[in-house]
Design an enzyme around this catalytic site. Structure first.
Site, short mmCIF file in Angstrom:
data_model
loop_
_atom_site.label_atom_id
_atom_site.label_comp_id
_atom_site.label_asym_id
_atom_site.label_seq_id
_atom_site.Cartn_x
_atom_site.Cartn_y
_atom_site.Cartn_z
N ARG A 53 -87.28 48.58 -34.03
CA ARG A 53 -86.23 48.20 -34.98
C ARG A 53 -86.37 48.94 -36.31
NH1 ARG A 53 -84.27 42.06 -35.40
NH2 ARG A 53 -82.27 42.53 -36.37
N HIS A 255 -107.93 40.25 -17.30
CA HIS A 255 -109.19 41.01 -17.25
C HIS A 255 -110.25 40.28 -16.41
CE1 HIS A 255 -107.09 42.95 -20.40
NE2 HIS A 255 -107.63 42.31 -21.43
N LYS A 345 -114.09 34.46 -28.09
CA LYS A 345 -114.01 35.17 -29.38
C LYS A 345 -115.09 34.63 -30.30
CE LYS A 345 -109.98 37.20 -28.55
NZ LYS A 345 -109.85 38.64 -28.52
C1 BG6 Z 1 -106.85 42.47 -24.87
C2 BG6 Z 1 -106.82 41.10 -25.48
O1 BG6 Z 1 -106.09 42.50 -23.70
O2 BG6 Z 1 -108.19 42.82 -24.55
C3 BG6 Z 1 -107.72 41.02 -26.70
O3 BG6 Z 1 -105.50 40.80 -25.87
C4 BG6 Z 1 -109.12 41.49 -26.34
O4 BG6 Z 1 -107.78 39.70 -27.21
C5 BG6 Z 1 -109.04 42.87 -25.67
O5 BG6 Z 1 -109.85 41.59 -27.56
C6 BG6 Z 1 -110.39 43.30 -25.16
O6 BG6 Z 1 -110.29 44.63 -24.73
P1 BG6 Z 1 -111.54 45.60 -24.85
O7 BG6 Z 1 -111.13 46.82 -24.14
O8 BG6 Z 1 -111.82 45.80 -26.29
O9 BG6 Z 1 -112.67 44.85 -24.18
#
Ligand code: BG6
Length: 482
Positions: A53, A255, A345
């Site tokens: 946008r 993941h 986290k």
């Molecule tokens: C992302 C999440 O998909 O993956 C994040 O939204 C997370 O919250 C991140 O921190 C972790 O990715 P990586 O590659 O840093 O382990």
């Protein structure tokens, strides 16, 4: 027209990036696209059209891309002439993504690049936008005649959709319906960047290119599997996103479950995308559902202290920033082997790893029975920050006595190979360009993983997650689970 890359052919194409001013685009996508250009991994002719946008023009967009690359991948732009040539391929269209009528301007920009010799009418769309926008964009593309099912289109059409793909089973199904209305499954690339990480791709190779591990890879020899995805930082500036999503949907549904499936899957019949994804899907379908009472016994959700004071977070938020889960995979290979997963986290360390612990030998000659857990064989696959595989075994401690001490044999990607590694997005973009869906998520996987996560979320609805201190190992209750 077509370039060969490691045996794969790459057509000239136009990359259309929705959410061109997003955090993901700045941190990951632009540096990865530039790396593709730098490594000569793009076809001879390509165009990148950023769409958002913000009222950028082509020049301000180019400056934005440059800033993003300089900030997030320092030292990448070393050759100014090369960078200027790269910039010649960058264009920008400012439009309101919700307004179907504005997409004709995107169509005009795409057509501007199509010449007979460029064949840039091959289109790779990428949605780096908030999940709530995805269905609107796809419907609007379809209305503008830019969808993949348009019989009049020449060249190919593909679409990459970022996670989270929906926010529960129902919304994922709706989204699948909308995306499926405009694109066929073989044109849809649901991306999870974990699947582009070298050590994650290596799980397949480690398991199935070595004869010595697979015979032991089952309930007869393995005692338990632990998967850890721990981060030592909080939600950063993503309060609004986290309030909508939470850790189960942000990290575990994608993941975490993908890591679990890579460890637990059966050998595929071959390396085709569907053969591998079939085996992963069978794992998801074998997961014992954790809803109702089963969730209480096998799941702990937590929230770090201070989360409610983060920007854009509700003062009485019930959103989880930590989850610990004991999974059971009800199939012949894994029955009764617990898979533990902890993700969170603001924990005391940043590590992503999978530790496979083997059963103790039937007799322990070399110490008291409880010493077995101290020397039990383990395979530890560390995905980050190091990229290693360590095997732990017992060995005789030097001296008069016959006692064991655990020692490790270690493989380290960084010391064993000198080649510079591709970033996960660089690799996955290349796969999407070449039409390889092996490391992308298929529709049935999305739905079965949501069905599993929805069960847990329903069981905990309205409950306050266990508090835990910042930079701790997570809530106390989680250690009891393991
Ligand atoms: C992302 C999440 O998909 O993956 C994040 O939204 C997370 O919250 C991140 O921190 C972790 O990715 P990586 O590659 O840093 O382990």
């Amino acid at each position: 027209m077509m370039q060969q890359m490691n045996g794969r052919s790459l057509d000239n194409f136009t990359f259309v990036l929705f959410g061109a001013n997003s955090d993901l685009a700045a941190r990951k996508l632009f540096p990865s696209i530039y790396k593709l250009a730098l490594w000569g991994q793009l076809p001879e002719k390509y165009r990148v059209i950023g769409v958002a946008r913000s009222p950028f023009d082509h020049e301000t967009f180019r400056s934005f891309v440059r800033e993003s690359i300089t900030l997030n991948s320092p030292g990448t732009v070393t050759d100014e002439e090369h960078f200027a040539r790269f910039c010649d391929n960058l264009f920008y269209v400012s439009l309101d993504l919700m307004e179907a009528g504005e997409y004709s301007r995107l169509g005009d920009e795409i057509r501007r690049g199509i010449t007979e010799e460029s064949s840039c009418n091959n289109l790779l769309f990428y949605l780096s936008t908030p999940p709530s926008l995805a269905s609107h964009i796809i419907e609007n593309l379809e209305k503008a005649g830019l969808g993949g099912r348009n019989p009049a289109c020449e060249g190919w059409r593909k679409i990459v959709v970022e996670k989270p793909y929906g926010h529960d089973l129902e919304s994922a199904r709706e989204l699948n319906c909308i995306v499926g209305g405009a694109f066929r499954e073989e044109q849809i690339y649901r991306i999870d960047h974990y699947l582009g990480k070298e050590p994650v791709q290596n799980i397949l190779v480690f398991r199935f290119s070595n004869g010595i591990f697979e015979p032991l890879w089952n309930r007869h020899y393995i005692d338990n599997v632990r998967i850890t995805i721990a981060e030592d930082f909080g939600i950063r500036e993503r309060g609004a996103f986290y309030e909508e999503v939470g850790l189960l949907r942000d990290v575990v549904q994608n993941h975490g479950l993908q890591l679990l499936a890579s460890i637990a899957m059966e050998p595929p019949v071959d390396l085709s995308a569907d053969a591998v994804r079939d085996e992963k899907e069978k794992v998801f379908r074998s997961l014992r559902p954790l809803s109702g009472e089963a969730s209480r016994e096998n799941v702990v959700l937590g929230q770090y202290e201070g989360y409610r004071q983060e920007k854009n977070v509700a003062p009485d938020s019930l959103v989880e920033t930590f989850a610990s889960i004991r999974f059971h995979i009800d199939n012949w290979r894994w029955k009764d082997v617990p898979f533990f997963m902890s993700a969170g986290k603001n924990l005391d360390r940043r590590v992503t790893e999978i530790v496979i612990t083997f059963k103790c030998p039937p007799q322990n000659f070399f110490g008291p029975p409880e010493s077995c857990s101290y020397t039990a064989n383990q395979i530890a696959i560390r995905i980050q920050p190091e990229e290693t595989i360590a095997i732990r075994f017992g060995t005789k401690r030097p001296g008069e006595e016959l006692v064991t001490d655990p020692v490790f044999m270690k493989f380290d990607y960084n010391t064993s190979f000198e080649t510079e590694k591709m970033t996960p997005y660089q690799r996955l973009l290349l796969d999407a360009m070449a039409g390889d869906q092996l490391h992308f998520i298929r529709q049935d996987q999305v739905e079965s993983s949501w069905a599993f996560i929805d069960g847990i979320r329903d069981a905990f609805a309205g409950e306050v997650p266990e508090p835990y201190a910042v930079r701790s190992a997570g809530p106390e209750a989680a250690s009891r689970l393991v």
